[in-house]
Design an enzyme around this catalytic site. Structure first.
Site, PDB file in Angstrom:
ATOM      1  CG  MET A  82      -1.966  -1.086   1.235  1.00  0.00           C
ATOM      2  SD  MET A  82      -3.026  -1.022   2.691  1.00  0.00           S
ATOM      3  CE  MET A  82      -4.035   0.432   2.345  1.00  0.00           C
ATOM      4  CG  HIS A  83       0.230   3.411   2.381  1.00  0.00           C
ATOM      5  ND1 HIS A  83      -1.090   3.803   2.474  1.00  0.00           N
ATOM      6  CD2 HIS A  83       0.434   2.519   3.388  1.00  0.00           C
ATOM      7  CE1 HIS A  83      -1.654   3.182   3.502  1.00  0.00           C
ATOM      8  NE2 HIS A  83      -0.761   2.401   4.064  1.00  0.00           N
ATOM      9  CG  ASP A 240      -0.399  -5.029   1.727  1.00  0.00           C
ATOM     10  OD1 ASP A 240      -1.264  -4.248   2.183  1.00  0.00           O
ATOM     11  OD2 ASP A 240       0.820  -4.864   1.929  1.00  0.00           O
TER      12      ASP A 240
END
Length: 499
Positions: A82-83, A240
């Site tokens: 992520m991110h 995820d």
């Protein structure tokens, strides 16, 4: 036999799982790629390294089963770290390396976001401004690398860049978009208010799509390169943690995931988009349509036990270290451990706090310390469970995966501390399985993700809470909760002496 592929794009490697209609893993392949730490706190990767590694893994899968079976691969989907920020030029090329989730350079930008949005931040994005999120990274590039930012016309997250390179299409699913601080999580749209506050055009954000939504097919030249059919459908996939929840069957109210890796996660299904945890836990869109999940994080979960072994039993196996642990009663003889080795995230976002053993006396042996470490990790995770229940959530069944699911004593300890039924899985494949399930559902194999989970997610042994241990742990947990406040100022003072 028909197949789907789940691609899990992690921080250190990509893993591709080939799954048949019975939910059996028919093949797997992985490839690693480097991390770049140019400065302290920086963590970057080259986006095209992900693409090359993914194509190699797909090629290995296809070669292993042969051209006849490869022709039966119907769908591909993704789970992704992520991110991470990937900035694309108008020509669709990265303008710089990707900045990853574990990059910590953006503290100043987080404070700027808080000053600019105030209470609106939690109201819209449902999450606090943390260094790992995407918007702070965007602001950092704009402030520190204006020439690179000037070239950027669109941003993507890691798995979305890989999918774009495989299909030529640019999208982002809701579960990953929820970790950007740019999404109105409840309304499921890019927030015009947040974009306007930071002078970002709507065109800077990609089109949004459901995790099971088809986003294209494999480009012909890549189909030829990998040995996959050009007709294979490519689906959006998810973050995820969302895919990990799907792969563990966390698809209805009351079900919660406990994942103990290096860090630890407590993730609970949520169908109420208005549930308010006041930013104390993360609140994201699920990979299941119109669902959500709340998530708490313990930074040093499995790492705490690994540290203990490395420090006090470097030449022993974990089995040797923990031999006889079941003979030690709950509470480890009046010894408590707080797993703050690298700071903490939930419910105390504190980079300065450090771990403690409380209550040490001359009767304690190494086995008491080992039990206390296991209990302390579980207490930390229980802080999230406790907050979920305080907010009115039902937490009665917890699926446990990762290192904490490898030891029967720890599984029973989880059941006793969480005061919930704890279930282990027969064949734990994590986010990669969740990605494959999204491809299977998107391909029409099942009428719902729940039906897919009934086939693909196989439960193993169950552990029920023991009333006497539950009562003992309730009292110990309340003592544990006091340690943070009573050691915070001490750790702040000690920070000056850390090397």
């Amino acid at each position: 036999m028909s197949y789907v592929i789940g691609i899990d794009l992690g921080t250190s490697a990509v893993k591709a799982l080939l799954i048949n209609k019975e939910g059996t893993v028919a093949g797997e392949a992985s490839r690693s790629y480097p991390l770049y730490h140019e400065h302290t706190g920086w963590s970057e990767q080259k986006p095209d390294d992900w693409v090359d590694a993914t194509l190699e893994a797909l090629g290995e899968l296809a070669a292993a089963i042969g051209p006849e079976a490869s022709a039966q691969i119907e769908g591909i989907s993704f789970s992704g770290q992520m991110h991470g920020l990937v900035l694309l030029s108008g020509a669709g090329n990265p303008v710089r390396n990707a900045i990853l989730w574990n990059d910590t350079r953006t503290t100043a930008q987080c404070r700027e976001i808080e000053r600019t949005l105030g209470d609106k931040l939690l109201g819209i994005t449902r999450n606090p401004a943390l260094e790992g999120f995407t918007l702070p990274k965007i602001l950092w590039v704009r402030e520190n690398e204006p020439a690179a930012f000037e070239q950027a016309e669109l941003f993507l997250l890691p798995k979305d860049y890989v999918r774009y390179r495989l299909t030529g299409e640019r999208h982002m699913d809701y579960s990953d978009a929820a970790g950007t601080l740019l999404l109105d999580v409840a309304a499921k749209r890019w927030s015009e208010e947040v974009l306007a506050a930071f002078e970002l055009p709507a065109s800077f954000c990609p089109p949004l799509v459901e995790s099971h939504g088809q986003t294209g097919t494999l480009l012909a030249e890549l189909a030829q390169r990998t040995g996959l059919p050009a007709t294979v459908k490519v689906f959006a996939g998810g973050a995820d943690n969302a895919c990990g929840a799907i792969g563990a069957g966390i698809l209805s109210e009351g079900l919660t995931l406990c994942s103990i890796g290096t860090s630890g996660v407590i993730l609970s299904y949520e169908n109420d988009k208005n549930k308010d945890f006041a930013g104390k836990v993360h609140f994201f869109n699920h990979g299941k349509e119109d669902a959500f999940y709340a998530m708490g994080v313990t930074l040093a979960a499995g790492y705490s036990l690994s540290w203990f072994k490395k420090t006090f039993a470097p030449d022993e196996s974990f089995d040797e270290l923990l031999a006889g642990i079941e003979e030690v009663k709950p509470g480890a003889g009046g010894l408590l451990f707080t797993p703050y080795l690298v700071g903490e995230r939930t419910p105390h976002p504190d980079s300065l706090i450090r771990a403690s053993f409380i209550g040490v006396d001359g009767s304690h042996e190494r086995i008491h310390f080992a039990r206390a470490v296991m209990e302390g990790i579980t207490f930390s995770l229980h802080e999230s469970v406790d907050m979920f229940r305080a907010a009115g959530k039902t937490v009665n069944t917890i699926v446990s995966i990762g290192g904490g699911a490898q030891n029967p004593v720890w599984l029973q300890m989880q059941a006793d501390i969480f005061d919930a039924k704890v279930v282990a899985l027969e064949n734990e494949q994590g986010p990669g399985l969740g990605a494959a399930m999204l491809a299977a559902y998107g391909s029409g194999w099942f009428e719902s993700l729940e039906a897919c989970a009934a086939k693909f997610v196989k439960h193993a042994k169950q552990y029920s809470p023991q009333p006497e241990a539950v009562e003992a742990y309730k009292g110990l947990f309340r003592i544990y909760q006091q340690v943070y406040a009573q050691t915070r100022s001490l750790n702040e003072a000690l920070a000056a002496y850390r090397s």
